[in-house]
Design an enzyme around this catalytic site. Structure first.
Site, PDB file in Angstrom:
ATOM      1  CB  CYS A 115     111.407  -8.134 -28.090  1.00  0.00           C
ATOM      2  SG  CYS A 115     110.554  -8.874 -29.502  1.00  0.00           S
TER       3      CYS A 115
ATOM      4  CB  CYS B  48     111.658   3.087 -18.735  1.00  0.00           C
ATOM      5  SG  CYS B  48     111.877   3.500 -20.473  1.00  0.00           S
TER       6      CYS B  48
END
Length: 414
Positions: free
Chosen positions: A205, A369
């Site tokens: 998520c 990231c």
């Protein structure tokens, strides 16, 4: 009428009725008492039930709220995380004043405020192969709102060995899934997913995002399934997988059957634990275990503290490399690693090394990231381009989350 309703599913109630209801309980649960299918006997089963909820996050928030409101006597909560600001978009059990607190503590406070008649047992630990069986054994039913495959396999195995049902839910982006697993009476999670999907195929998520309202929809269904199982009413989602698309606002149902040829579960693990082989879903903190970065990824990772030392050496002129941030612009505005160069992930995936700017050419490259998933994909794409070069390409294990945790805890998570 209550007996007929219970017989309709062919599954007896999970829990024996508890003591007679007090006047306070009769008043509080009067709407349940009015339902012939539940009635006083069903409510006494609820007050006598012990239900364990895995996760006090997106799915856990509505599940816990509704279980407490329904009068489930003892509610256990397993979660080792703390409340962060980014949780509040969907984890409505927590508030701004709870940020920084353990989720189990925050959730327990909220449940007691809602219904002081229920008992809350906190398990502020990460579920693992050593503790899962002991924790699960103390409950009649488990609701699994975990956000990773490793924990789902742990819960499935522990429930199978304990002989108790598991209500399972999953959410990502705009889609949710719900089912009931029960070894011996129907399929388990391993029948739905005998092995985890290929690494990197399903983002978390955190990487893929989730509609804030979706956990409420799926979590409410999970709580309803729990009440049905405890009281023995209705038709539970045993052998049925319910799929919801919030964008299209549609529902579908698929059948799930147990594999009669599958060897039985003999131990609890976060991998494949059947008697026919070792685990293949060993959980790791790094992106190699979750990002699809390929077999060479483990040797192409940089730990957060190592990166901090590299940046110090670069600032002193004794090292040269390019730190490439493949996240979105809005993410960089929240928190960034000093000295990183922004490069669009799509450009890297499309053009490979040609997408790197001039300052990232001819030097070693470290990609990063948020948590390692996207940089792992970029790493896989760039590795062939770097195969015949002196320069290396690696990526940050755990991404910005690891950087904040291990190097710069004063910075916000997101």
């Amino acid at each position: 009428m209550s007996v007929d309703a219970q017989a309709s599913s062919g599954i007896p109630p999970l829990v024996e009725p508890g003591p007679e209801l007090t006047v306070e309980e009769i008043e509080r649960y009067s709407r349940h008492l009015t339902l012939a299918q539940v009635g006083e006997t069903g409510q006494r089963r609820l007050t006598n039930a012990r239900v364990l909820v895995i996760g006090a996050g997106g799915l856990g928030a509505p599940v816990l709220h509704y279980l407490a409101a329904a009068g489930v006597g003892t509610i256990g909560i397993v979660d080792d995380d703390r409340v962060s600001v980014s949780n509040l978009q969907r984890q409505v059990l927590h508030g701004v004043e709870d940020v920084g607190d353990l989720k189990t503590e925050s959730a327990a406070r909220a449940l007691v405020r809602l219904n002081p008649l229920v008992a809350v047992q906190q398990h502020p630990v990460r579920l693992n192969a050593q503790n899962a069986r002991d924790i699960v054994a103390g409950y009649d039913l488990v609701l699994d709102g975990a956000d990773n495959f490793g924990t789902r396999y742990l819960v499935s195995d522990a429930c199978a060995l304990a002989g108790i049902p598991c209500v399972w839910g999953s959410i990502l982006r705009f889609e949710g899934r719900v089912s009931v697993f029960w070894s011996g009476r129907g399929p388990t999670y391993r029948d739905l997913h005998p092995e985890p999907p290929p690494a990197g195929e399903v983002p978390s998520c955190a990487e893929g995002g989730v509609l804030g309202m979706l956990p409420g929809t799926i979590g409410s269904i999970m709580a309803a399934e729990a009440v049905k199982l405890v009281t023995g009413i209705g038709e539970p989602l045993l052998g049925r997988l319910l799929l919801h698309d919030a964008l299209a606002m549609t529902w579908r149902e698929l059948r799930v059957v147990a594999d009669p040829a599958a060897p039985p579960v003999t131990e609890v693990s976060d991998g494949v634990t059947r008697a026919d082989g070792p685990g293949v879903c060993e959980r790791g903190s790094g992106a190699a275990a979750q990002s699809g970065a390929g077999p060479d990824a483990a040797g192409a990772m940089v730990e957060a503290r190592e990166l901090a030392e590299m940046l110090d050496r670069r600032a002193a002129g004794s090292a040269e490399f390019a730190l490439v941030d493949v996240r979105e612009e809005w993410e960089r505005r929240l928190v960034s690693i000093p000295g990183a160069i922004p490069v669009a992930l799509d450009a890297l995936l499309d053009r490979g090394i040609e997408a790197l700017p001039a300052e990232a050419r001819g030097v070693p490259v470290v990609l990063h990231c948020k948590s390692g998933g996207r940089s792992g994909r970029a790493l896989t794409r760039l590795q062939p381009d770097f195969a015949n070069r002196e320069e290396t390409v690696r990526h940050l294990d755990g991404g910005v989350l690891a950087w904040v945790r291990d190097v710069a805890p004063h910075l916000p998570e997101y």
